[in-house]
Write an enzyme that holds these catalytic residues in place. Structure first.
Site, mmCIF file in Angstrom:
data_model
loop_
_atom_site.group_PDB
_atom_site.id
_atom_site.type_symbol
_atom_site.label_atom_id
_atom_site.label_comp_id
_atom_site.label_asym_id
_atom_site.label_seq_id
_atom_site.Cartn_x
_atom_site.Cartn_y
_atom_site.Cartn_z
ATOM 1 N N ASP A 29 -8.164 17.819 -10.357
ATOM 2 C CA ASP A 29 -7.094 18.784 -10.622
ATOM 3 C C ASP A 29 -6.776 19.610 -9.373
ATOM 4 O O ASP A 29 -7.434 19.474 -8.332
ATOM 5 C CB ASP A 29 -7.472 19.686 -11.808
ATOM 6 C CG ASP A 29 -8.870 20.268 -11.674
ATOM 7 O OD1 ASP A 29 -9.203 20.737 -10.572
ATOM 8 O OD2 ASP A 29 -9.637 20.240 -12.662
ATOM 9 N N ASP A 98 4.685 13.684 -3.389
ATOM 10 C CA ASP A 98 5.038 12.287 -3.669
ATOM 11 C C ASP A 98 6.320 12.285 -4.495
ATOM 12 O O ASP A 98 6.359 12.806 -5.605
ATOM 13 C CB ASP A 98 3.895 11.608 -4.436
ATOM 14 C CG ASP A 98 3.827 10.114 -4.136
ATOM 15 O OD1 ASP A 98 4.896 9.483 -4.073
ATOM 16 O OD2 ASP A 98 2.720 9.598 -3.965
ATOM 17 N N ASP A 199 8.139 7.210 -2.830
ATOM 18 C CA ASP A 199 7.655 6.020 -3.523
ATOM 19 C C ASP A 199 8.761 4.964 -3.616
ATOM 20 O O ASP A 199 9.906 5.281 -3.976
ATOM 21 C CB ASP A 199 7.206 6.437 -4.933
ATOM 22 C CG ASP A 199 6.555 5.317 -5.695
ATOM 23 O OD1 ASP A 199 5.535 4.800 -5.204
ATOM 24 O OD2 ASP A 199 7.059 4.961 -6.775
ATOM 25 N N GLU A 255 8.017 4.615 1.472
ATOM 26 C CA GLU A 255 7.294 3.394 1.127
ATOM 27 C C GLU A 255 8.327 2.278 1.050
ATOM 28 O O GLU A 255 9.166 2.264 0.149
ATOM 29 C CB GLU A 255 6.577 3.547 -0.223
ATOM 30 C CG GLU A 255 5.762 2.317 -0.577
ATOM 31 C CD GLU A 255 5.207 2.334 -1.992
ATOM 32 O OE1 GLU A 255 4.173 1.690 -2.228
ATOM 33 O OE2 GLU A 255 5.821 2.968 -2.883
ATOM 34 N N HIS A 328 -3.918 4.400 -2.183
ATOM 35 C CA HIS A 328 -4.270 4.305 -3.606
ATOM 36 C C HIS A 328 -3.922 2.953 -4.225
ATOM 37 O O HIS A 328 -4.331 2.668 -5.348
ATOM 38 C CB HIS A 328 -3.545 5.419 -4.371
ATOM 39 C CG HIS A 328 -2.051 5.273 -4.323
ATOM 40 N ND1 HIS A 328 -1.332 5.436 -3.162
ATOM 41 C CD2 HIS A 328 -1.145 4.954 -5.283
ATOM 42 C CE1 HIS A 328 -0.046 5.232 -3.410
ATOM 43 N NE2 HIS A 328 0.102 4.928 -4.682
ATOM 44 N N ASP A 329 -3.177 2.118 -3.496
ATOM 45 C CA ASP A 329 -2.791 0.798 -4.005
ATOM 46 C C ASP A 329 -3.566 -0.339 -3.338
ATOM 47 O O ASP A 329 -3.339 -1.503 -3.650
ATOM 48 C CB ASP A 329 -1.292 0.544 -3.761
ATOM 49 C CG ASP A 329 -0.405 1.328 -4.717
ATOM 50 O OD1 ASP A 329 -0.870 1.665 -5.822
ATOM 51 O OD2 ASP A 329 0.753 1.608 -4.349
#
Length: 558
Positions: A29, A98, A199, A255, A328-329
């Site tokens: 968090d 993001d 994104d 991205e 993260h991907d």
């Protein structure tokens, strides 16, 4: 070359769900991030890109936003977010938000309205098409498997979702949609955020004829040629720049999967007034097989090196590079490109960092990378949480194309969950991430790999990253120097020089578990200073036998 703060920055990516839980509910968090700002300041990073923290049903871990102006309840409140901004800024750390505007959640109020009727004022906020011969409007497949179209019985039409069916694509052809997006971006800029990571921004413009895509032997057609770098994408980004970005001193990174050198220059060219830089994925997409990334093949080092060199050379003086190996991907970078066997883990993690951080571009550190965190290698399907992994396991095994045993091996190596296991803070239960039950399992190697131990050890991966980051801040040559590749065809060594005025740098990295022989360039044979080394080598003869995964950087001023 024009100097700017974002060229000189080092960005740290936080995946909030897995970073630090402050209240014991097993989910990271905002208060947890605030608790760790001093750690990040000590590391030396000065920009945080935080994956989405806005209201979301969490179908795709926050990349499905249901309210663009509200913080996701499990992460905290708007007040918490404002405190985070203030506390980060106090420490000289900037925050990147993001931005997810190719699609929303199907629970966003716009989509709830849009699906009610064909004449609803929000209908045209999304991409609706009539059935063709009782089937989907075209043959496009979605990124997470299955069709990219979802039938909606209420109005007997299909809506487009390039990702999950709970992520309907926004219709950027509608200028009202664009106004909504720019208004929302201005709202956040006025709050004091320092920029946006955008994104899948290369997918916002679609070919409005929606033709079938090539099937490449699969069940579905490829939407890429019609939805990636689409006909109006640069027009939209220039409009976004005029309406929002040009009014603030912000950093932007797009991205842009599938981007070519030529396209990257359009997105991020110095004179284009679109974005500061883009993420290209060519180097992390090598080694794919018949089923994309679902393979157990190891990456090809020479191909990797060729791609990295190409982006350095061909963007030079034209557009700015972003430098990354993990996010993260992606699987954990030390497991993918280095060697996570305990004998080589720390050495190879340091080598990878050396190779990346000495190049021209803005480096990105993914949480835990500065500790050498590794893949978790789940061996039970029920341990996986990632929507993409689960979709493809079902699709590829049920169709008989891959066996369940082989697909499990693919997931162990390539699943996005490898990067999403909780941050390893210390040796206490829950790795210091949470006092509760974590939302996804903690990697059992947290006893050996954790921040508390590494902060105390001057020879740790953490302190190595700290030194690399400090060098970049101290030396303009690392940021602005010209790049020249050496040993282009060597199948173990990645080496290059940087030059700025009378200064020169030589970076040498052995990417293999075998020794490698090399000869230093004449310039560096005498009187060069070693800036950093992962092996403690102090003598640099003209001819050198590199240890497995050895790396060093030499500096010379004429």
């Amino acid at each position: 070359m024009k100097k700017t703060w974002w060229k000189e920055s080092v960005v740290y990516q936080i995946y909030p769900k897995s970073f630090k839980d402050s209240n014991g509910d097993g989910i990271g968090d905002i208060r947890g991030i605030i608790e760790k700002l001093d750690y990040l300041k000590e590391l030396g990073v000065n920009v945080l890109w935080i994956s989405p923290m806005l209201e979301s049903p969490q179908d795709d871990n926050g990349y499905d936003i249901s309210d663009y102006r509200k913080i996701y309840k499990d992460y905290g409140t708007m007040e918490d977010y404002e405190t985070l901004l203030a506390e980060a800024h106090k420490r000289g750390i900037k925050i990147l938000m993001d931005l997810v505007v190719n699609h929303t959640s199907d629970e966003h109020s716009w989509f709830v309205e849009s699906r009610k009727s064909k004449d609803n004022p929000y209908r045209d906020y999304y991409i609706w098409r009539n059935p063709v011969n009782g089937k989907e409007p075209n043959n496009w497949g979605g990124v997470f498997g299955g069709s990219a179209w979802e039938y909606d019985a209420q109005t007997d039409m299909y809506y487009l979702h390039l990702f999950s069916k709970k992520q309907p694509d926004l219709n950027w052809e509608n200028d009202k949609v664009r106004r909504e997006v720019y208004d929302m971006m201005n709202f956040w800029c006025e709050k004091g955020i320092d920029g946006f990571r955008m994104d899948v921004i290369s997918m916002i413009s679609k070919d409005q004829t929606f033709p079938d895509g090539e099937t490449h032997g699969g069940l579905y057609g490829d939407f890429g040629p019609y939805s990636v770098h689409g006909p109006r994408v640069h027009e939209y980004l220039q409009e976004m720049n005029r309406e929002v970005l040009s009014k603030y001193d912000v950093m932007t990174v797009g991205e842009t999967s599938g981007v070519t050198i030529e396209e990257a220059q359009k997105y991020a060219g110095d004179d284009r007034e679109e974005l500061n830089m883009v993420f290209q994925f060519e180097h992390v997409e090598i080694g794919g097989g018949d089923y994309g990334k679902w393979t157990t093949e190891r990456y090809d080092f020479k191909e990797f090196k060729k791609i990295m060199i190409k982006w350095q050379e061909e963007l030079a003086g034209k557009a700015w590079n972003s430098l990354f190996l993990g996010n993260h991907d992606q699987p954990r970078s030390v497991s993918r490109f280095g060697n996570d066997n305990p004998a080589y883990r720390d050495i190879s993690a340091k080598m990878l960092a050396t190779c990346l951080h000495m190049m021209q571009g803005t480096p990105y550190v993914y949480q835990g990378e500065e500790l050498g965190m590794t893949n978790i290698y789940f061996d039970k399907l029920e341990d996986y949480c990632d929507i993409e992994s689960l979709h493809y396991f079902t699709e590829l095994t049920e169709s008989g194309r891959l066996t369940p045993e082989y697909m499990m091996k693919c997931l162990m190596l390539r699943s996005r969950d490898n990067a999403r296991t909780p941050m390893q803070w210390d040796t206490s239960a829950g790795a210091g991430f949470t006092t509760g039950e974590p939302w996804i399992k903690v990697n059992p190697n947290y006893q050996q790999i954790n921040a508390a131990d590494q902060l105390k050890d001057p020879d740790s991966v953490f302190h190595y990253y700290q030194k690399l980051i400090r060098l970049r801040k101290e030396m303009d040559i690392i940021v602005y120097g010209e790049f020249e590749a050496l040993y282009r065809d060597h199948d173990q060594i990645f080496a290059y020089t940087r030059k700025l005025g009378s200064e020169k740098l030589l970076t040498v990295c052995n990417f293999s578990a075998q020794e490698a022989e090399m000869e230093l360039p004449e310039t560096f044979a005498e009187g060069a200073q070693c800036l950093i080394t992962n092996m403690g080598r102090t003598v640099f003869d003209r001819k050198i036998v590199l240890n497995p995964y050895e790396a060093f950087v030499l500096y010379k001023k004429d």
